[in-house]
Design a protein around this motif. Structure first.
Motif, PDB file in Angstrom:
ATOM      1  N   UNK A 138       0.851  -1.199   0.000  1.00 32.94           N
ATOM      2  CA  UNK A 138       0.000   0.000   0.000  1.00 32.94           C
ATOM      3  C   UNK A 138       0.882   1.243   0.000  1.00 32.94           C
ATOM      4  N   UNK A 139       1.135   1.787  -1.182  1.00 33.70           N
ATOM      5  CA  UNK A 139       1.946   3.001  -1.270  1.00 33.70           C
ATOM      6  C   UNK A 139       1.190   4.160  -0.634  1.00 33.70           C
ATOM      7  N   UNK A 140       1.940   5.115  -0.043  1.00 26.95           N
ATOM      8  CA  UNK A 140       1.295   6.149   0.771  1.00 26.95           C
ATOM      9  C   UNK A 140       1.739   7.565   0.411  1.00 26.95           C
ATOM     10  N   UNK A 141       2.226   7.765  -0.809  1.00 28.37           N
ATOM     11  CA  UNK A 141       2.605   9.109  -1.237  1.00 28.37           C
ATOM     12  C   UNK A 141       1.460  10.096  -1.074  1.00 28.37           C
ATOM     13  N   UNK A 142       0.231   9.777  -1.512  1.00 28.04           N
ATOM     14  CA  UNK A 142      -0.861  10.751  -1.365  1.00 28.04           C
ATOM     15  C   UNK A 142      -1.130  11.128   0.086  1.00 28.04           C
ATOM     16  N   UNK A 143      -1.015  10.173   0.999  1.00 24.77           N
ATOM     17  CA  UNK A 143      -1.237  10.468   2.417  1.00 24.77           C
ATOM     18  C   UNK A 143      -0.144  11.385   2.952  1.00 24.77           C
ATOM     19  N   UNK A 144       1.105  11.111   2.599  1.00 23.30           N
ATOM     20  CA  UNK A 144       2.210  11.933   3.086  1.00 23.30           C
ATOM     21  C   UNK A 144       2.116  13.360   2.556  1.00 23.30           C
ATOM     22  N   UNK A 145       1.810  13.503   1.277  1.00 23.42           N
ATOM     23  CA  UNK A 145       1.774  14.846   0.701  1.00 23.42           C
ATOM     24  C   UNK A 145       0.620  15.667   1.268  1.00 23.42           C
ATOM     25  N   UNK A 146      -0.454  15.004   1.688  1.00 20.84           N
ATOM     26  CA  UNK A 146      -1.574  15.749   2.273  1.00 20.84           C
ATOM     27  C   UNK A 146      -1.365  16.026   3.758  1.00 20.84           C
ATOM     28  N   UNK A 202      -1.599   0.758  -8.878  1.00 19.22           N
ATOM     29  CA  UNK A 202      -1.547   0.785  -7.416  1.00 19.22           C
ATOM     30  C   UNK A 202      -2.422  -0.314  -6.824  1.00 19.22           C
ATOM     31  N   UNK A 203      -3.626  -0.469  -7.373  1.00 19.08           N
ATOM     32  CA  UNK A 203      -4.559  -1.471  -6.865  1.00 19.08           C
ATOM     33  C   UNK A 203      -4.028  -2.883  -7.089  1.00 19.08           C
ATOM     34  N   UNK A 204      -3.552  -3.145  -8.307  1.00 18.09           N
ATOM     35  CA  UNK A 204      -3.038  -4.478  -8.620  1.00 18.09           C
ATOM     36  C   UNK A 204      -1.804  -4.794  -7.786  1.00 18.09           C
ATOM     37  N   UNK A 205      -0.934  -3.800  -7.583  1.00 13.94           N
ATOM     38  CA  UNK A 205       0.267  -4.017  -6.790  1.00 13.94           C
ATOM     39  C   UNK A 205      -0.054  -4.327  -5.335  1.00 13.94           C
ATOM     40  N   UNK A 206      -1.054  -3.636  -4.806  1.00 14.83           N
ATOM     41  CA  UNK A 206      -1.454  -3.889  -3.419  1.00 14.83           C
ATOM     42  C   UNK A 206      -1.980  -5.307  -3.243  1.00 14.83           C
ATOM     43  N   UNK A 207      -2.827  -5.729  -4.165  1.00 12.31           N
ATOM     44  CA  UNK A 207      -3.391  -7.085  -4.090  1.00 12.31           C
ATOM     45  C   UNK A 207      -2.296  -8.140  -4.246  1.00 12.31           C
ATOM     46  N   UNK A 208      -1.421  -7.933  -5.230  1.00  7.24           N
ATOM     47  CA  UNK A 208      -0.346  -8.884  -5.499  1.00  7.24           C
ATOM     48  C   UNK A 208       0.601  -8.999  -4.309  1.00  7.24           C
ATOM     49  N   UNK A 209       0.992  -7.855  -3.733  1.00 11.14           N
ATOM     50  CA  UNK A 209       1.931  -7.864  -2.619  1.00 11.14           C
ATOM     51  C   UNK A 209       1.338  -8.550  -1.397  1.00 11.14           C
ATOM     52  N   UNK A 210       0.085  -8.218  -1.086  1.00 12.40           N
ATOM     53  CA  UNK A 210      -0.555  -8.816   0.087  1.00 12.40           C
ATOM     54  C   UNK A 210      -0.714 -10.320  -0.095  1.00 12.40           C
ATOM     55  N   UNK A 211      -1.195 -10.730  -1.271  1.00 10.08           N
ATOM     56  CA  UNK A 211      -1.377 -12.161  -1.530  1.00 10.08           C
ATOM     57  C   UNK A 211      -0.052 -12.920  -1.478  1.00 10.08           C
ATOM     58  N   UNK A 212       1.020 -12.291  -1.958  1.00  9.79           N
ATOM     59  CA  UNK A 212       2.323 -12.960  -2.003  1.00  9.79           C
ATOM     60  C   UNK A 212       2.975 -13.055  -0.629  1.00  9.79           C
ATOM     61  N   UNK A 213       2.772 -12.036   0.220  1.00 11.66           N
ATOM     62  CA  UNK A 213       3.543 -11.921   1.447  1.00 11.66           C
ATOM     63  C   UNK A 213       2.771 -12.254   2.720  1.00 11.66           C
TER      64      UNK A 213
END
Length: 321
Positions: A45-53, A226-237
């Motif tokens: 779950x990348x968080x650039x938008x949260x940090x910048x806000x 972003x969505x696909x990466x989040x799903x892939x990372x969580x499922x893999x790890x």
């Protein structure tokens, strides 16, 4: 390869880390300030938008680098998905830290991790303590599987107390962790957030969607990526995450540590963070409660969070340059 981000004044740049293209985002107007490497949660779950806000104050005081970890955000590649392991990501983080020190002419890095990123950060410090000035964990992982059981039972108790019979039936149907699949995990997390164990202030993950849309408007592929990466990372790890118990894996660190904990955090439950903090041997240890937060103090108590980080680092700034 780099480009100026359209959201704020961040620079986005790809680096070859661990033999694959991985992306960082940073404020290149603060190159002479202490370097913070932010390790996002998830996994994936990348968080650039949260940090910048919510963390603009940090961008004003530090060279803050957000790393899209392998398999997440812009570092997720639809057609080139390699196996993900905790050890690979630890190795990536250490290699990236060395690259950043050379790139920005720094002696060491300050690590700032959130959620899953706290497990990654601790393990990085364990392997290569000489690279890091300080480690700061937000929503700190301890014994992950034990935390999942606490989280599940809290959610069930809240469903009973609030008389949410449908929610309780769903929870009873999936049963306690370990869950059979990621869908069951998402069901539990959705209900947890609804009951205040993820974001105590009443916000939910849905509040973050506009931030991701604005961040991704420069590329029509960004949101699906972003969505696909989040799903892939969580499922893999995820199965590997459940095996993490930092009390056993990293009982001692040679790096000063600081834990920032929401009093109402039942996503990565505060009780497990307390247990690990008590057991951990480190040169310096500091603990800060955020009384009106759950898992995201930097969103729920923004001003207090930013002031704390600035004070924690600038009080000893000369050593961090």
């Amino acid at each position: 390869m780099s480009n100026k981000g359209k959201n704020g004044k961040l620079k986005s740049e790809s680096l070859m880390i661990g033999g694959t293209e991985q992306w960082i985002h940073y404020n290149d107007s603060r190159l002479h300030e202490p370097l913070i490497l932010f390790l996002h949660g998830g996994p994936g779950v990348v968080q650039v938008p949260m940090l910048t806000r919510y963390c603009q104050s940090l961008y004003e005081h530090f060279l803050l680098v957000h790393w899209d970890q392998r398999g997440a955000g812009r570092s997720y590649h639809f057609l080139d998905k390699t196996d993900l392991t905790v050890q690979i990501l630890v190795n990536d983080g250490i290699e990236l830290s060395r690259v950043l020190c050379q790139k920005f002419n720094k002696r060491k890095v300050i690590l700032l991790g959130h959620s899953w990123g706290t497990a990654l950060g601790v393990l990085m410090c364990k392997v290569a303590p000489g690279l890091f000035h300080k480690y700061i964990g937000i929503g700190q992982v301890g014994n992950w599987l034990k935390g999942e059981h606490i989280s599940y039972h809290f959610t069930c108790d809240q469903a009973i107390r609030r008389k949410k019979s449908v929610a309780l039936k769903l929870l009873e149907k999936i049963g306690p962790p370990p869950y059979k699949n990621i869908v069951e995990l998402l069901i539990q997390r959705t209900l947890l957030i609804r009951f205040g164990g993820g974001m105590y202030s009443g916000k939910s993950a849905l509040n973050m969607i506009p931030e991701y849309v604005l961040w991704g408007k420069s590329s029509f592929l960004r949101i699906p990526q972003v969505t696909a990466g989040s799903w892939y990372s969580t499922a893999s790890l995820w199965e590997q995450c459940l095996a993490i118990d930092l009390n056993l894996l990293a009982p001692e660190l040679q790096v000063p540590v600081c834990f920032i904990t929401g009093r109402h955090d039942y996503q990565i439950p505060f009780a497990c963070a307390e247990e690990y903090f008590h057991n951990l041997v480190a040169p310096e240890k500091s603990w800060y409660w955020f009384e009106n937060s759950a898992h995201t103090p930097f969103i729920e108590e923004t001003e207090k969070f930013n002031k704390l980080i600035v004070n924690e680092i600038l009080s000893d700034k000369i050593h961090f340059l």
